[in-house]
Every structure is written in structure tokens, then in C-alpha cells.
Scaffold this motif. Structure first.
Motif, mmCIF file in Angstrom:
data_model
loop_
_atom_site.group_PDB
_atom_site.id
_atom_site.type_symbol
_atom_site.label_atom_id
_atom_site.label_comp_id
_atom_site.label_asym_id
_atom_site.label_seq_id
_atom_site.Cartn_x
_atom_site.Cartn_y
_atom_site.Cartn_z
ATOM 1 N N ILE A 1 45.763 35.990 38.398
ATOM 2 C CA ILE A 1 46.369 36.379 39.674
ATOM 3 C C ILE A 1 47.868 36.639 39.512
ATOM 4 O O ILE A 1 48.407 37.594 40.068
ATOM 5 C CB ILE A 1 46.099 35.309 40.757
ATOM 6 C CG1 ILE A 1 44.620 35.347 41.144
ATOM 7 C CG2 ILE A 1 46.976 35.537 41.983
ATOM 8 C CD1 ILE A 1 44.206 34.282 42.121
ATOM 9 N N VAL B 1 49.680 40.068 39.016
ATOM 10 C CA VAL B 1 50.142 41.055 40.009
ATOM 11 C C VAL B 1 51.625 41.359 39.856
ATOM 12 O O VAL B 1 52.129 42.265 40.517
ATOM 13 C CB VAL B 1 49.915 40.676 41.494
ATOM 14 C CG1 VAL B 1 48.482 40.791 41.870
ATOM 15 C CG2 VAL B 1 50.513 39.345 41.807
ATOM 16 N N PHE C 1 41.315 38.453 34.240
ATOM 17 C CA PHE C 1 40.097 38.498 35.046
ATOM 18 C C PHE C 1 38.862 38.640 34.158
ATOM 19 O O PHE C 1 37.828 38.021 34.405
ATOM 20 C CB PHE C 1 40.167 39.638 36.074
ATOM 21 C CG PHE C 1 41.050 39.318 37.251
ATOM 22 C CD1 PHE C 1 40.747 38.233 38.073
ATOM 23 C CD2 PHE C 1 42.165 40.070 37.543
ATOM 24 C CE1 PHE C 1 41.557 37.920 39.165
ATOM 25 C CE2 PHE C 1 42.986 39.770 38.624
ATOM 26 C CZ PHE C 1 42.674 38.690 39.434
ATOM 27 N N PHE D 1 43.416 36.704 47.161
ATOM 28 C CA PHE D 1 43.800 35.703 46.153
ATOM 29 C C PHE D 1 43.502 34.286 46.647
ATOM 30 O O PHE D 1 43.077 33.432 45.876
ATOM 31 C CB PHE D 1 45.282 35.834 45.798
ATOM 32 C CG PHE D 1 45.599 37.121 45.088
ATOM 33 C CD1 PHE D 1 44.654 37.735 44.275
ATOM 34 C CD2 PHE D 1 46.840 37.717 45.227
ATOM 35 C CE1 PHE D 1 44.935 38.924 43.626
ATOM 36 C CE2 PHE D 1 47.124 38.903 44.580
ATOM 37 C CZ PHE D 1 46.176 39.504 43.781
ATOM 38 N N ALA E 1 39.950 33.814 46.318
ATOM 39 C CA ALA E 1 39.614 33.706 44.892
ATOM 40 C C ALA E 1 39.813 32.278 44.405
ATOM 41 O O ALA E 1 38.931 31.692 43.789
ATOM 42 C CB ALA E 1 40.479 34.670 44.080
ATOM 43 N N ASN F 1 36.321 34.873 41.356
ATOM 44 C CA ASN F 1 37.088 35.624 40.366
ATOM 45 C C ASN F 1 37.034 37.118 40.662
ATOM 46 O O ASN F 1 38.041 37.825 40.558
ATOM 47 C CB ASN F 1 36.534 35.324 38.963
ATOM 48 C CG ASN F 1 37.346 35.972 37.878
ATOM 49 O OD1 ASN F 1 38.551 35.803 37.813
ATOM 50 N ND2 ASN F 1 36.686 36.760 37.058
ATOM 51 N N GLY G 1 39.314 37.970 43.429
ATOM 52 C CA GLY G 1 40.680 38.021 42.918
ATOM 53 C C GLY G 1 40.963 39.357 42.241
ATOM 54 O O GLY G 1 42.009 39.983 42.463
ATOM 55 N N ALA G 2 40.002 39.813 41.441
ATOM 56 C CA ALA G 2 40.174 41.084 40.741
ATOM 57 C C ALA G 2 40.274 42.228 41.743
ATOM 58 O O ALA G 2 41.080 43.156 41.588
ATOM 59 C CB ALA G 2 39.006 41.318 39.778
ATOM 60 N N ALA H 1 43.720 42.227 43.224
ATOM 61 C CA ALA H 1 44.697 42.757 42.286
ATOM 62 C C ALA H 1 44.592 44.274 42.201
ATOM 63 O O ALA H 1 45.604 44.989 42.111
ATOM 64 C CB ALA H 1 44.474 42.129 40.908
ATOM 65 N N ALA I 1 46.140 45.748 45.331
ATOM 66 C CA ALA I 1 47.595 45.620 45.267
ATOM 67 C C ALA I 1 48.189 46.665 44.323
ATOM 68 O O ALA I 1 49.231 47.269 44.613
ATOM 69 C CB ALA I 1 47.965 44.220 44.797
#
Lengths: 100, 463
Positions: A39, A42, A78, B17, B20, B34, B37-38, B41, B44
Motif C-alpha cells: 500500500i 502509492v 501486491f 486501502f 484492504a 489484498n 488494496g491492489a 492502488a 490512484a
């Protein structure tokens, strides 16, 4: 941005961060660390922003390096977490199949 | 795209996030967590390409460079993550964390170069923070990587006057930070980066091998905070949220890990300075040990009623997780009660053994955590220790001052018989001699864990 708004975001995020991982079994420590690690990849967003702002070769060179590093951090993070968790999933399936 | 929409999309990535991390805290939802989360990302990253920050326009400047660099990152990161063996995963996580910290430091440096005298004091302070902590995280992670990869000694590295050197470096880092804030300029900032890199190295060197995972987790939290600080400089809500989340959850996780090892965080980081250095006899050991053949081990196991298997890093190195499962199945078929005693920090990372045994489809019910399994050792006939050492070392209980003193261990010495499958008499990762190896009820079977186990399985079948 308003300084106070930033402080508010920061403080709230700290508490959310504390709260979401307060009870986690040691089994998941490694994947959780790895996932959290992905994470913070980013920072790639930040690297792209500074690359956009770059006007000298030095700035551009450093930003390009930052983008490479951040991409490795994010994508690699990831993928490696998923690989770890894949194994847990296999086990979970077998458990649900097994008659109780 | 206007700022409000950009921020809203950034916020949704931040929510991803949070979900996640939440998901990753529970076994059933971990994998989905997970992936969320990916997804966050990805959102973003994509959205930056469609938002022109002040003084900039679309498409982004240097777009070719940006995309090219991302492709290079992908080409390095994905194969590294896919090809790495399970045993080397901790090193890789350390390395990924290090490059993240390095990226944050670089971002802060570039933004500082660009803002020049136009930076506000708060921005400069945030920059200084990011450069210091990012560089410490970078060089510290490289050292942890080298320790785990055994490119350097895994023992605490302590040199005379070490603590003064470290304290001195820290003072000069902080002093230099103050200099950057008051004087502004590129040279002080680069000196600051150099000093911080040095401090990162010095900070991790004295940490003993077994404590390295805790340090990785701590550096991970550090990197999160640097991301939050650079989010402030770059005026990005998303970076502030994501960085703070990682910083906070990473701190908690570090504490949980330290607790699992029965250590205080302070003891982990500075223990090497307060403990008396131990003389470790490596080689030239002449005390008698009892080594057995695979047949001896098979016989001991065959006549046991309860067997507890204690896996360690040696099992991971030998990739023996499938063979150990075969052995356990064989014993179970003979009506022997089999359990795995999992020490929370067996291997090189907390949970390492669970990951490994899960790969071999070991039934979840057979995995027992330390607190569950310890009271059962007196009723256990055979404790079979496969490639583990420090986590069963009684020195943690009875040798004050040794690097692992105070760490809870698996009380295998209470079992009727103790069998060690080891490669050699070499001490474990923490570099401490294990008295249990010389105990009269201990049998040693030397060799690669997988080869030894295969022989034991063969011997057991022919009994």
C-alpha cells in the motif's frame, strides 16, 4: 489545503489504522505486513506528480528513479502478498469441503 | 478533471486501502483484502494521469519518461515477486519496503529542488522528515535484506563505542535537518540524505538475526509515515491517508510481533548494547551428542502415542513441507496423535511456517499455536524438531543476557524424546548454542531435512 483539515485527516487515519489491525492472529502477520508494504507503494502517485513538475534533467532523472522504485514496491508488493495468500485459500477450500 | 472529483476518487482509493487492511486481518477475507488494496492502488495511479495540478496541463509533462519508468518497474517487480521462493519471501518484502522508502525520499528531494526558496517552513520540515526517514528505511532495509539473504553475518554487529557512534550520527542527522530548515539549499539536503543513509545502516547492524522481522515491520511503518509527509508537501489527500494508515497499522503490527516474541521493542533494537556479548563456540565442539540413523528415528516414532512436529527455517530451506506431511499422514494412519507445534516466529518471519505448511495442504486442525501446544508436551512421547533451533532453545529461559533471553519457547524438553533433524551442529539464526542438543534424551539426525525425512518415511513404511 487547510492545515487543520490535514491534521484531522492524519489523526483520524491513525486511529483507523490502529483499529483495523488491532486483533490479528500471528498466522497473518507476514501477509499483513507485506500487504501494508504494497500500500505504501502509492508513493508512485507522488513520483508521477514530481515527474510532471520536473523542469531540469536532474529533477527528471531523480523522479524517473523514484517512479521505478515505487512501481517495484507497489506491484511487487501486491503480487507477492497474493502468492502468500493463495496458499491459505487452498487450505480454506479444503476445509469447507470436508464434512464436519 | 476538477479538484473535487480528483480528491473524491483519491478518497475512494483510500477507502479501498482501509478495507484492504481490514480484510488482511482475517484468514477468510485476506486474499480479497489484498485484491481490494491492489484495486485502490490502480485507481490512484490511473487518476493522476487525468488531473493537471496547478501550473501544469494535460497530458502530463514527461509522459514518455513516466510511462517508460513504470514499465521498467513492472518488469523488475513482477518477475521478482512471482519467481521468489517461499523461503526468500521475507528478504523480498524487506527489499520492496526499502525501495518504497527510497522512492519517498527521492520524491521529497525533487519537490524541494523545484520549490527552492518558495517552500513554506512546514513544507521544508515535512521534506526533511521524509528525507531522513525515507533514507533510514532504504538503507536499513538493504541491511536486513543482506542479513536474511546471509550475505553478511546474522549476528548482532557491535563494535567498540558503537552506541556513541550511533548516537553521534543521530545527533548530526538532526542537526543537519535543522540546518536545512534554517539555511535552505541543495547541499545541506544532500548531506542530510547521506547521513540518514549511514544512520539506517548503523541502526540495523546491532539487531540480531531473529529480531530482523520486527525491524522490517518497523521500517515498513516508517516508510508509511514518509509517504504521509510527502503527501503533505505534494498536497495529496490520498498519500496522507494511505501513508498514515500504513504508519499506524505498521506500528501496531510491530508491537504485536514483538509481543509474540516476548520482547519489548526497545530490547529488540538496543538489546545488543546492553547484553553481554556471548562467546559462541562454533566448530571444535567436542561434547558428545547422540546421533541416530533414520531407522532409529522411525522406531521412536512408531512406538509413540503422541508426536509433536516443530518446523523451523530448515524445513523451508529444504522445501520439505510435502515430505513432512507424508510422514504425518503415515503416523496418523498408524493411530498416532500428530500435531504441529508452531512458534509464532519460527522461520524468518511471523507466520512463515503457516504459509509453508498451508502450501502442503496440512490440515488446519493439526497446526497448534505455542500456547496450545506447550501444556501438552509432558504427554508427548516424541518432539520431532525439523530445522528449528532458536525457538526451542532453553537458553531463552535460563541464560540471562543471551540475545534471545525472554523469548517464549516451545517446551520440547518436557517431551519423552526429542529428535532434531539438522544439517549440522551449527547454531541457529540467532547464533546461540543449544544445550538441548547435548541432552541424553535427544537424538540427532544430520542431513538435509527433506532427505532425512524421506529416509525416515521409507524406514517407517518397512517397519
Amino acid at each position: 489545503m487547510e492545515p487543520m483539515a490535514i491534521v484531522a485527516i492524519f489523526v483520524l487515519a491513525v486511529f483507523v489504522g490502529f483499529e483495523v489491525v488491532s486483533k490479528v492472529s500471528s498466522t497473518l502477520h507476514t501477509p499483513l505486513m507485506s500487504g501494508a508494504n504494497a500500500i505504501h507503494g502509492v508513493i508512485l502517485v507522488g513520483a508521477i506528480i514530481v515527474a510532471d513538475h520536473s523542469s531540469t534533467n536532474l529533477e527528471l532523472g531523480l523522479s524517473v528513479a523514484a517512479i521505478i522504485l515505487a512501481t517495484i514496491n507497489m506491484v511487487g508488493g501486491f503480487v507477492v502478498t497474493d502468492r502468500m495468500l493463495e496458499m491459505f485459500k487452498g487450505k480454506g477450500k479444503e476445509r469447507t469441503k470436508a464434512p464436519k | 478533471m476538477n479538484r473535487a472529483i480528483y480528491d473524491l476518487i483519491g478518497l475512494s482509493a483510500g477507502v479501498c486501502f482501509i478495507l484492504a487492511l481490514k480484510g488482511l486481518s482475517h484468514p477468510r477475507t485476506a486474499r480479497r483484502g489484498n485484491l481490494i488494496g491492489a484495486l485502490g492502488a490502480t485507481i490512484a495511479t490511473l487518476v493522476v494521469f487525468f488531473y493537471a495540478s496547478e501550473g501544469s496541463s494535460l497530458p502530463l509533462n514527461n509522459l514518455g519518461w513516466i510511462l517508460g519508468a513504470m514499465v521498467i518497474g513492472l518488469l523488475i517487480g513482477v518477475p521478482a515477486a512471482r519467481k521468489v521462493q517461499m523461503t526468500q519471501m521475507p528478504q523480498l518484502v524487506a527489499l520492496f519496503n526499502g525501495v518504497g522508502g527510497g522512492a519517498a525520499a527521492l520524491v521529497a528531494i525533487v519537490e524541494y529542488l523545484r520549490l527552492g526558496d518558495g517552500a513554506t517552513v512546514a513544507e521544508v520540515v515535512a521534506t526533511v522528515f521524509t528525507v531522513i526517514v525515507g533514507c533510514v528505511s532504504f538503507s536499513g532495509s538493504i541491511i536486513t535484506f543482506m542479513k536474511l539473504q546471509e550475505l553478511m553475518t546474522t549476528r548482532p554487529v557491535v563494535f567498540p563505542g558503537g552506541r556513541f557512534v550511533i548516537a553521534g550520527t543521530l545527533v548530526s542527522v538532526l542537526g543537519c535537518g535543522g540546518w536545512v530548515i534554517s539555511a535552505l539549499g541543495t547541499t545541506p539536503l544532500l548531506i542530510l540524505a547521506g547521513l540518514s543513509l549511514l544512520f539506517g545502516v548503523l541502526f540495523v547492524l546491532p539487531v540480531g538475526g531473529a529480531d530482523v522481522p520486527i525491524v522490517i515491520s518497523l521500517l515498513n511503518a516508517f516508510t508509511g509515515l514518509t509517504v504521509a509527509a510527502s503527501g503533505y508537501v505534494l498536497d495529496s489527500t490520498l498519500l496522507i491517508i494511505a501513508g498514515t494508515l500504513v504508519g499506524a497499522s505498521g506500528t501496531i503490527l510491530t508491537r504485536l510481533m514483538a509481543e509474540a516474541m516476548g520482547r519489548s521493542l526497545f530490547g529488540t533494537l538496543f538489546g545488543a548494547f546492553t547484553a553481554k556479548p556471548q562467546d559462541v563456540a562454533v566448530g571444535g565442539e567436542t561434547r558428545p551428542v547422540r546421533s541416530g540413523s533414520p531407522d532409529d528415528v522411525a522406531i521412536l516414532l512408531n512406538y509413540a502415542r503422541r508426536v509433536v512436529i516443530v518446523p523451523g527455517f530448515g524445513l523451508a530451506v529444504a522445501q520439505a513441507q510435502h515430505t513432512v506431511r507424508e510422514l504425518a499422514d503415515l503416523l496418523t494412519a498408524k493411530g498416532i496423535d500428530v500435531a504441529y507445534g508452531i512458534h509464532p516466529v519460527a522461520g524468518r518471519m511471523p507466520g512463515h511456517m503457516n504459509v509453508l505448511l498451508a502450501e502442503a495442504n496440512v490440515p488446519y486442525e493439526q497446526l497448534a499455536e505455542m500456547d496450545e501446544v506447550n501444556p501438552t508436551f509432558p504427554q508427548t512421547d516424541v518432539a520431532l524438531i525439523i530445522g528449528a533451533n532458536d525457538v526451542v532453545n532453553p537458553a531463552a529461559k535460563n541464560t540471562p543476557g543471551c540475545p534471545i533471553y525472554g523469548m517464549p519457547i516451545l517446551d520440547v524438553s518436557l517431551a519423552g524424546n526429542v529428535i532434531f533433524l539438522k544439517r549440522s551442529m551449527r547454531p541457529g539464526f540467532a547464533g546461540i548454542e543449544n544445550e538441548l542438543l547435548y541432552d541424553p534424551k535427544t537424538t540427532l539426525l544430520f542431513g538435509d531435512a527433506k532427505a532425512s525425512l524421506t529416509k525416515v518415511v521409507g524406514a517407517l513404511k518397512s517397519l
